[in-house]
Write a protein that holds these residues in place. Structure first.
Motif, PDB file in Angstrom:
ATOM      1  N   ALA A   1     -19.189   9.373  11.701  1.00  7.83           N
ATOM      2  CA  ALA A   1     -19.578   9.405  10.292  1.00  7.83           C
ATOM      3  C   ALA A   1     -18.870  10.551   9.604  1.00  7.83           C
ATOM      4  CB  ALA A   1     -21.094   9.565  10.167  1.00  7.83           C
ATOM      5  N   GLY A   2     -18.267  10.234   8.458  1.00  4.69           N
ATOM      6  CA  GLY A   2     -17.582  11.270   7.686  1.00  4.69           C
ATOM      7  C   GLY A   2     -16.111  11.414   8.023  1.00  4.69           C
ATOM      8  N   SER A   3     -15.657  10.824   9.159  1.00  5.86           N
ATOM      9  CA  SER A   3     -14.240  10.954   9.498  1.00  5.86           C
ATOM     10  C   SER A   3     -13.385  10.063   8.605  1.00  5.86           C
ATOM     11  CB  SER A   3     -14.005  10.608  10.974  1.00  5.86           C
ATOM     12  OG  SER A   3     -14.324   9.256  11.231  1.00  5.86           O
ATOM     13  N   ILE A   4     -13.971   8.977   8.115  1.00  8.27           N
ATOM     14  CA  ILE A   4     -13.314   8.146   7.099  1.00  8.27           C
ATOM     15  C   ILE A   4     -14.115   8.304   5.817  1.00  8.27           C
ATOM     16  CG2 ILE A   4     -12.896   5.765   6.369  1.00  8.27           C
ATOM     17  CD1 ILE A   4     -10.907   6.416   8.380  1.00  8.27           C
ATOM     18  N   VAL A   5     -13.465   8.752   4.763  1.00  7.78           N
ATOM     19  CA  VAL A   5     -14.150   8.902   3.480  1.00  7.78           C
ATOM     20  C   VAL A   5     -13.719   7.743   2.588  1.00  7.78           C
ATOM     21  CG1 VAL A   5     -14.585  10.419   1.525  1.00  7.78           C
ATOM     22  CG2 VAL A   5     -14.141  11.404   3.776  1.00  7.78           C
ATOM     23  N   VAL A   6     -14.676   6.901   2.241  1.00  6.10           N
ATOM     24  CA  VAL A   6     -14.389   5.710   1.449  1.00  6.10           C
ATOM     25  C   VAL A   6     -14.621   6.027  -0.028  1.00  6.10           C
ATOM     26  CG1 VAL A   6     -14.958   3.275   1.077  1.00  6.10           C
ATOM     27  CG2 VAL A   6     -15.156   4.270   3.373  1.00  6.10           C
ATOM     28  N   PRO A   7     -13.600   5.859  -0.876  1.00  6.94           N
ATOM     29  CA  PRO A   7     -13.803   6.097  -2.312  1.00  6.94           C
ATOM     30  C   PRO A   7     -14.924   5.228  -2.863  1.00  6.94           C
ATOM     31  CG  PRO A   7     -11.471   5.838  -1.810  1.00  6.94           C
ATOM     32  CD  PRO A   7     -12.214   5.472  -0.563  1.00  6.94           C
ATOM     33  N   TYR A   8     -15.657   5.768  -3.815  1.00  9.97           N
ATOM     34  CA  TYR A   8     -16.823   5.099  -4.399  1.00  9.97           C
ATOM     35  C   TYR A   8     -16.457   3.712  -4.908  1.00  9.97           C
ATOM     36  CZ  TYR A   8     -21.083   4.711  -7.228  1.00  9.97           C
ATOM     37  OH  TYR A   8     -22.284   4.316  -7.760  1.00  9.97           O
ATOM     38  N   GLY A   9     -17.197   2.698  -4.466  1.00  4.56           N
ATOM     39  CA  GLY A   9     -16.975   1.326  -4.931  1.00  4.56           C
ATOM     40  C   GLY A   9     -15.824   0.604  -4.262  1.00  4.56           C
ATOM     41  N   HIS A  10     -15.239   1.202  -3.228  1.00  8.28           N
ATOM     42  CA  HIS A  10     -14.126   0.588  -2.510  1.00  8.28           C
ATOM     43  C   HIS A  10     -14.562   0.193  -1.095  1.00  8.28           C
ATOM     44  CE1 HIS A  10     -11.958   2.521  -5.740  1.00  8.28           C
ATOM     45  NE2 HIS A  10     -10.819   1.968  -5.341  1.00  8.28           N
ATOM     46  N   ALA A  11     -13.679  -0.519  -0.412  1.00 11.15           N
ATOM     47  CA  ALA A  11     -13.810  -0.741   1.021  1.00 11.15           C
ATOM     48  C   ALA A  11     -12.431  -0.502   1.635  1.00 11.15           C
ATOM     49  CB  ALA A  11     -14.281  -2.161   1.317  1.00 11.15           C
ATOM     50  N   ILE A  12     -12.417  -0.026   2.862  1.00 12.36           N
ATOM     51  CA  ILE A  12     -11.141   0.186   3.562  1.00 12.36           C
ATOM     52  C   ILE A  12     -11.061  -0.823   4.701  1.00 12.36           C
ATOM     53  CG2 ILE A  12      -9.761   1.801   4.923  1.00 12.36           C
ATOM     54  CD1 ILE A  12     -10.988   4.075   3.356  1.00 12.36           C
ATOM     55  N   GLY A  13      -9.972  -1.592   4.718  1.00 10.34           N
ATOM     56  CA  GLY A  13      -9.793  -2.621   5.732  1.00 10.34           C
ATOM     57  C   GLY A  13      -8.723  -2.236   6.738  1.00 10.34           C
ATOM     58  N   ASN A  14      -8.939  -2.643   7.977  1.00  7.28           N
ATOM     59  CA  ASN A  14      -7.936  -2.460   9.018  1.00  7.28           C
ATOM     60  C   ASN A  14      -6.676  -3.241   8.621  1.00  7.28           C
ATOM     61  OD1 ASN A  14      -6.488  -2.563  11.573  1.00  7.28           O
ATOM     62  ND2 ASN A  14      -8.407  -1.933  12.523  1.00  7.28           N
ATOM     63  N   GLU A  15      -5.529  -2.617   8.814  1.00  3.47           N
ATOM     64  CA  GLU A  15      -4.246  -3.217   8.419  1.00  3.47           C
ATOM     65  C   GLU A  15      -4.068  -4.625   8.977  1.00  3.47           C
ATOM     66  OE1 GLU A  15      -0.845  -3.581   6.404  1.00  3.47           O
ATOM     67  OE2 GLU A  15      -1.994  -1.713   6.304  1.00  3.47           O
ATOM     68  N   LYS A  16      -4.683  -4.905  10.130  1.00  6.54           N
ATOM     69  CA  LYS A  16      -4.505  -6.231  10.766  1.00  6.54           C
ATOM     70  C   LYS A  16      -5.084  -7.372   9.920  1.00  6.54           C
ATOM     71  CE  LYS A  16      -8.701  -6.240  13.627  1.00  6.54           C
ATOM     72  NZ  LYS A  16      -9.222  -6.179  15.000  1.00  6.54           N
ATOM     73  N   TRP A  17      -5.947  -7.041   8.934  1.00  2.00           N
ATOM     74  CA  TRP A  17      -6.549  -8.075   8.096  1.00  2.00           C
ATOM     75  C   TRP A  17      -5.745  -8.357   6.829  1.00  2.00           C
ATOM     76  CZ3 TRP A  17     -10.219 -11.190   9.833  1.00  2.00           C
ATOM     77  CH2 TRP A  17     -10.968 -10.761  10.934  1.00  2.00           C
ATOM     78  N   ARG A  18      -4.666  -7.609   6.616  1.00  2.00           N
ATOM     79  CA  ARG A  18      -3.839  -7.859   5.421  1.00  2.00           C
ATOM     80  C   ARG A  18      -3.285  -9.289   5.461  1.00  2.00           C
ATOM     81  NH1 ARG A  18      -1.206  -4.408   1.859  1.00  2.00           N
ATOM     82  NH2 ARG A  18      -1.507  -2.577   3.171  1.00  2.00           N
ATOM     83  N   GLY A  19      -3.449 -10.021   4.365  1.00  2.00           N
ATOM     84  CA  GLY A  19      -2.940 -11.399   4.302  1.00  2.00           C
ATOM     85  C   GLY A  19      -3.894 -12.437   4.870  1.00  2.00           C
ATOM     86  N   SER A  20      -5.025 -12.005   5.433  1.00  2.00           N
ATOM     87  CA  SER A  20      -5.987 -12.937   6.023  1.00  2.00           C
ATOM     88  C   SER A  20      -6.778 -13.648   4.921  1.00  2.00           C
ATOM     89  CB  SER A  20      -6.956 -12.191   6.939  1.00  2.00           C
ATOM     90  OG  SER A  20      -7.772 -11.319   6.156  1.00  2.00           O
ATOM     91  N   GLU A  21      -7.514 -14.681   5.325  1.00  2.00           N
ATOM     92  CA  GLU A  21      -8.353 -15.403   4.363  1.00  2.00           C
ATOM     93  C   GLU A  21      -9.414 -14.470   3.765  1.00  2.00           C
ATOM     94  OE1 GLU A  21     -11.495 -19.144   4.051  1.00  2.00           O
ATOM     95  OE2 GLU A  21     -10.387 -18.838   5.930  1.00  2.00           O
ATOM     96  N   ILE A  22      -9.983 -13.604   4.606  1.00  2.00           N
ATOM     97  CA  ILE A  22     -10.990 -12.653   4.110  1.00  2.00           C
ATOM     98  C   ILE A  22     -10.390 -11.791   3.003  1.00  2.00           C
ATOM     99  CG2 ILE A  22     -12.340 -10.586   4.680  1.00  2.00           C
ATOM    100  CD1 ILE A  22     -12.947 -11.694   7.339  1.00  2.00           C
ATOM    101  N   ALA A  23      -9.214 -11.205   3.274  1.00  2.00           N
ATOM    102  CA  ALA A  23      -8.575 -10.316   2.303  1.00  2.00           C
ATOM    103  C   ALA A  23      -8.287 -11.050   0.991  1.00  2.00           C
ATOM    104  CB  ALA A  23      -7.300  -9.738   2.881  1.00  2.00           C
ATOM    105  N   GLN A  24      -7.781 -12.281   1.101  1.00  2.00           N
ATOM    106  CA  GLN A  24      -7.448 -13.057  -0.098  1.00  2.00           C
ATOM    107  C   GLN A  24      -8.691 -13.361  -0.924  1.00  2.00           C
ATOM    108  OE1 GLN A  24      -5.315 -16.422   1.466  1.00  2.00           O
ATOM    109  NE2 GLN A  24      -3.581 -15.186   2.115  1.00  2.00           N
ATOM    110  N   ARG A  25      -9.790 -13.687  -0.254  1.00  2.00           N
ATOM    111  CA  ARG A  25     -11.026 -14.031  -0.965  1.00  2.00           C
ATOM    112  C   ARG A  25     -11.719 -12.798  -1.548  1.00  2.00           C
ATOM    113  NH1 ARG A  25     -13.638 -19.108  -0.081  1.00  2.00           N
ATOM    114  NH2 ARG A  25     -12.329 -20.545   1.094  1.00  2.00           N
ATOM    115  N   LEU A  26     -11.432 -11.621  -0.975  1.00  2.00           N
ATOM    116  CA  LEU A  26     -12.038 -10.389  -1.492  1.00  2.00           C
ATOM    117  C   LEU A  26     -11.319  -9.887  -2.749  1.00  2.00           C
ATOM    118  CD1 LEU A  26     -12.796  -8.377   1.773  1.00  2.00           C
ATOM    119  CD2 LEU A  26     -14.461  -9.396   0.220  1.00  2.00           C
TER     120      LEU A  26
END
Length: 209
Positions: free
Chosen positions: A4-29
């Protein structure tokens, strides 16, 4: 990084693992939440906040064998984050679901949420991000010691300008603008103040720049 705290997520954002770039999830988000992709998230698929993350188990993972189980156990043993496990429960993977549910909920003590496909998963992630934002907003409003900040992120030019600082990508630029509010205040920040946001090495580079 799985503490906890090692990844700081900007308010109102989500951070995705690079492996999900271009996936159906990423496109729908796209257009529903602000999603930033980063390498180096390790076992985690999506960070929804600095304390909450998602580990995604696909139909293919379930059919392929026990590797996904080892990943979940490694995460639980090494992590202080609140882990939510999203599992694809389909006609093919249904036979494995009870065993996964027992492992995740009873043995590892994590939340398990079944979905039919990546489209359903994207809807769930959108709802969870909204929940994390509301939770953080409640914490801020109920704690008189937390200073309320209204980050001026509307101007894309300001964000691009901050990203010109060596070693500052989109995530760090957002965090810096959230913390300092404007480029003027950022320029006048001390090394100590910068360290709180980006760490010691990056703070010294930024201060010299």
């Amino acid at each position: 990084p799985v503490t906890a705290g090692s990844i700081v997520v900007p308010y109102g954002h989500a951070i995705g693992n690079e492996k999900w770039r271009g996936s159906e999830i990423a496109q729908r988000l796209q257009g529903k939440i602000r999603l930033i992709f980063e390498d180096g998230l390790g076992l985690v698929d999506f960070h929804l906040s600095s304390r909450t993350c998602i580990l995604y188990v696909s139909e293919a993972d379930l059919v392929a064998g026990d590797e996904f189980k080892r990943r979940l156990v490694r995460f639980r043993n090494a992590s202080s984050l609140r882990g939510i496990v999203i599992v694809e429960k389909t006609q093919i993977s249904d036979q494995y679901f009870m065993a996964v549910q027992k492992l995740v909920v009873l043995e590892l003590g994590m939340v398990l949420l079944p979905v039919a496909n990546q489209g359903e998963a994207s809807q769930l992630i959108t709802q969870l991000v909204s929940f994390c934002v509301r939770e953080l907003s409640r914490e801020r409003s109920s704690n008189p010691f937390l200073r309320k900040r209204c980050p001026q992120l509307a101007d894309a030019a300001v964000l691009r300008t901050v990203q010109q600082i060596p070693g500052v990508g989109k995530t760090k630029a957002l965090l810096l603008l959230q913390r300092f509010g404007s480029i003027h205040q950022l320029c006048n920040a001390s090394v100590k103040e910068l360290e709180l946001v980006v760490g010691q090495t990056a703070a010294q580079q930024m201060y010299r720049f």
